[in-house]
Design a protein around this motif. Structure first.
Motif, PDB file in Angstrom:
ATOM      1  N   THR A 296       0.851  -1.218   0.011  1.00  6.07           N
ATOM      2  CA  THR A 296       0.038   0.061   0.136  1.00  6.07           C
ATOM      3  C   THR A 296       0.870   1.248  -0.095  1.00  6.07           C
ATOM      4  N   ASP A 297       0.351   2.391  -0.278  1.00  3.82           N
ATOM      5  CA  ASP A 297       0.804   3.423  -0.142  1.00  3.82           C
ATOM      6  C   ASP A 297       1.158   4.211   1.051  1.00  3.82           C
ATOM      7  N   ARG A 298       0.700   3.429   2.309  1.00  5.87           N
ATOM      8  CA  ARG A 298       1.296   3.695   3.753  1.00  5.87           C
ATOM      9  C   ARG A 298       2.237   2.844   4.119  1.00  5.87           C
ATOM     10  N   CYS A 299       3.259   2.207   3.240  1.00  9.46           N
ATOM     11  CA  CYS A 299       4.224   1.235   3.690  1.00  9.46           C
ATOM     12  C   CYS A 299       5.377   1.746   3.017  1.00  9.46           C
ATOM     13  N   VAL A 300       6.399   2.182   4.002  1.00 12.17           N
ATOM     14  CA  VAL A 300       7.761   3.129   3.804  1.00 12.17           C
ATOM     15  C   VAL A 300       8.592   2.315   2.920  1.00 12.17           C
ATOM     16  N   ALA A 301       8.627   0.962   3.083  1.00 12.43           N
ATOM     17  CA  ALA A 301       9.509   0.107   2.094  1.00 12.43           C
ATOM     18  C   ALA A 301       9.004   0.128   0.876  1.00 12.43           C
ATOM     19  N   GLY A 302       7.704   0.200   0.757  1.00 15.65           N
ATOM     20  CA  GLY A 302       7.096   0.086  -0.646  1.00 15.65           C
ATOM     21  C   GLY A 302       7.198   1.499  -1.358  1.00 15.65           C
ATOM     22  N   LEU A 303       7.060   2.251  -0.589  1.00 16.27           N
ATOM     23  CA  LEU A 303       7.318   3.784  -1.069  1.00 16.27           C
ATOM     24  C   LEU A 303       8.688   4.085  -1.658  1.00 16.27           C
ATOM     25  N   GLU A 304       9.729   3.280  -0.788  1.00 18.45           N
ATOM     26  CA  GLU A 304      11.125   3.535  -1.045  1.00 18.45           C
ATOM     27  C   GLU A 304      11.441   2.644  -2.142  1.00 18.45           C
ATOM     28  N   LEU A 305      11.271   1.504  -2.415  1.00 22.46           N
ATOM     29  CA  LEU A 305      11.648   0.366  -3.114  1.00 22.46           C
ATOM     30  C   LEU A 305      10.827   0.058  -4.349  1.00 22.46           C
ATOM     31  N   ILE A 306       9.609   0.350  -4.381  1.00 18.74           N
ATOM     32  CA  ILE A 306       8.671  -0.173  -5.621  1.00 18.74           C
ATOM     33  C   ILE A 306       8.512   0.731  -6.460  1.00 18.74           C
ATOM     34  N   GLN A 307       8.572   0.475  -7.899  1.00 16.54           N
ATOM     35  CA  GLN A 307       8.266   1.399  -9.211  1.00 16.54           C
ATOM     36  C   GLN A 307       7.128   0.800  -9.673  1.00 16.54           C
ATOM     37  N   ASN A 308       5.990   1.239  -9.723  1.00 19.98           N
ATOM     38  CA  ASN A 308       4.848   0.565 -10.213  1.00 19.98           C
ATOM     39  C   ASN A 308       4.977   0.040 -11.691  1.00 19.98           C
ATOM     40  N   GLY A 309       4.668  -1.111 -12.019  1.00 24.44           N
ATOM     41  CA  GLY A 309       4.656  -1.875 -13.090  1.00 24.44           C
ATOM     42  C   GLY A 309       6.011  -2.462 -13.432  1.00 24.44           C
ATOM     43  N   VAL A 310       7.297  -1.894 -12.651  1.00 16.84           N
ATOM     44  CA  VAL A 310       8.409  -2.255 -12.962  1.00 16.84           C
ATOM     45  C   VAL A 310       8.843  -3.377 -12.150  1.00 16.84           C
ATOM     46  N   ASN A 311       8.513  -3.381 -10.642  1.00 16.53           N
ATOM     47  CA  ASN A 311       8.814  -4.401  -9.634  1.00 16.53           C
ATOM     48  C   ASN A 311       7.686  -4.580  -8.949  1.00 16.53           C
ATOM     49  N   GLY A 312       6.656  -4.142  -9.187  1.00 14.62           N
ATOM     50  CA  GLY A 312       5.588  -4.366  -8.294  1.00 14.62           C
ATOM     51  C   GLY A 312       4.588  -3.313  -8.304  1.00 14.62           C
ATOM     52  N   TYR A 313       3.747  -2.834  -7.324  1.00 18.13           N
ATOM     53  CA  TYR A 313       2.431  -1.891  -7.567  1.00 18.13           C
ATOM     54  C   TYR A 313       2.146  -1.393  -6.031  1.00 18.13           C
ATOM     55  N   LEU A 314       1.904  -0.228  -5.897  1.00 16.44           N
ATOM     56  CA  LEU A 314       1.592   0.436  -4.837  1.00 16.44           C
ATOM     57  C   LEU A 314      -0.307   0.614  -4.849  1.00 16.44           C
ATOM     58  N   VAL A 315      -1.002   0.263  -3.869  1.00 15.53           N
ATOM     59  CA  VAL A 315      -2.262   0.288  -4.139  1.00 15.53           C
ATOM     60  C   VAL A 315      -2.739   1.273  -2.874  1.00 15.53           C
ATOM     61  N   PRO A 316      -3.836   1.742  -3.031  1.00 17.56           N
ATOM     62  CA  PRO A 316      -4.595   2.556  -1.662  1.00 17.56           C
ATOM     63  C   PRO A 316      -4.912   1.644  -0.496  1.00 17.56           C
ATOM     64  N   VAL A 317      -4.717   2.349   0.713  1.00 18.45           N
ATOM     65  CA  VAL A 317      -4.998   1.375   1.746  1.00 18.45           C
ATOM     66  C   VAL A 317      -6.669   1.090   1.855  1.00 18.45           C
ATOM     67  N   ASP A 318      -6.996   0.010   2.192  1.00 14.77           N
ATOM     68  CA  ASP A 318      -8.437  -0.720   2.298  1.00 14.77           C
ATOM     69  C   ASP A 318      -9.224  -0.716   0.842  1.00 14.77           C
ATOM     70  N   ASP A 319      -8.691  -0.524  -0.138  1.00 12.63           N
ATOM     71  CA  ASP A 319      -8.944  -0.623  -1.447  1.00 12.63           C
ATOM     72  C   ASP A 319      -8.789  -2.063  -1.836  1.00 12.63           C
TER      73      ASP A 319
END
Length: 366
Positions: A296-319
């Protein structure tokens, strides 16, 4: 050899390993304000003692506040002639006591924060956080998003140094992705019969988003197995599976590091739908085994490491719909390419590099 003092809460495995590695170059003393045995939300097998590369000191509880200890015996340690003092975090009673003493006596210290998410605080809470964070002399940050967090609460940009936060040794990161044949062999060994595998690793709590993934499972193709590792399902979880005919959902108990690595390598994607996570080390672990990650977009590791469509995705919380959509997108797409990209993303995030960054900071006095 420089003498460094750390104050932290308890002996988490990744911290113990980091201190062991740092102790090869520096004289490291670590003060623990909490007893590992009192940490009831962790399986007892999770804790490790380390290899004795540093001096460990268990402080004595004098009082407690919100299940965190206040340890007055931290104060004599702050009077000793260390070359660097590091306060890990800032919100525990013992950390607040230590910082107040250091400020009062004009003793410089580092504040180390592994991650942080800016929240909509009340004016009083914001001022209190700013007072605490701003009390340090220098700051150690896990990356750009954490640095923004620290600056929001009073850190000076020029006095912030970064390090790669991780739980991984260099040897834990695969040199290359597993072949399709090797992955299939692992699945047979682990009893994973589905053609595609979705993995969740973590405590079975709503805070970690475990329930969101479970509720998204009916939206997935039934040839996708969903494996939850790290706890025991509740009656409600089992009833949900029965009511929705989810024979492709499996609950696996706590797994030690070696066994858990096999599940990572056997899977196709890691999903961590956390509500809020100041880092999320399972993301490092999954990437090290060549897995793309959805979080999710409330996970610092995700925000720091993930590029959408490249190595994963970020999604909104509770969606849950967005969560299911991205899982389907990964499983229907070139998830091996995404996994290879995840593997390259995580290569610099090793305990060796984490210790090296700290040594360089302490040696330079920055």
């Amino acid at each position: 050899m420089k003498r460094v003092l750390f104050l932290t809460n308890y002996a988490s495995p990744y911290r113990v390993h980091f201190f062991d590695e740092l102790g090869k170059v520096l004289d490291v003393t670590v003060l623990y304000s909490e007893q590992a045995a009192d940490n009831t939300h962790r399986d007892s097998q999770w804790f490790e003692e380390g290899e004795g590369g540093f001096s460990a000191v268990q402080l004595t509880k004098s009082a407690s506040y919100r299940e965190e200890n206040l340890c007055w015996d931290v104060l004599p340690w702050l009077k000793k002639p260390f070359d660097a003092i590091v306060i890990c975090g800032y919100s525990s009673p013992t950390a607040i006591l230590a910082m107040a003493y250091l400020r009062l006596h004009r003793i410089p210290f580092y504040m180390e924060v592994d991650g942080g998410l800016i929240r909509e605080d009340s004016p009083a809470k914001y001022r209190f956080k700013k007072l605490l964070v701003g009390s340090a002399t220098r700051w150690l940050s896990s990356g750009g998003h954490t640095t923004e967090y620290l600056m929001h609460y009073g850190a000076k940009r020029e006095a912030v140094q970064t390090y790669p936060f991780t739980s991984l040794w260099e040897r834990d990161i695969l040199p290359r992705q597993l072949s399709v044949e090797d992955k299939q062999e692992l699945r047979r060994k682990l009893g994973m019969m589905e053609s595609k595998i979705v993995l969740y690793v973590g405590r079975f709590t709503r805070a970690k988003g475990m329930d969101d993934l479970l509720e998204a499972a009916p939206m997935l193709e039934r040839d996708a197995g969903v494996y939850f590792i790290g706890g025991e399902p509740s009656g409600g979880h089992l009833a949900f599976c029965d009511n929705n005919g989810l024979s492709n959902v499996h609950f696996v108990g706590f797994q030690k590091k070696e066994q858990l690595a096999e599940y990572y390598m056997a899977a196709d994607v890691l999903v961590l739908p956390t509500k809020s996570d100041v880092w999320g080390l399972v993301i490092n672990e999954a990437m090290a085994c060549g897995l793309p990650v959805i979080t999710t977009d409330r996970c610092v590791a995700g925000l720091e490491l993930i590029q959408n469509g490249v190595n994963g995705y970020l999604v909104p919380v509770d969606d849950k719909e967005a969560l299911a959509e991205k899982i389907c997108a990964v499983l229907a797409g070139d998830y091996r390419r995404m996994g290879a990209a995840a593997l390259e993303t995580i290569r610099p995030y090793t305990l060796e590099n984490m210790a090296k960054a700290h040594v360089e900071i302490f040696e330079s006095g920055r």
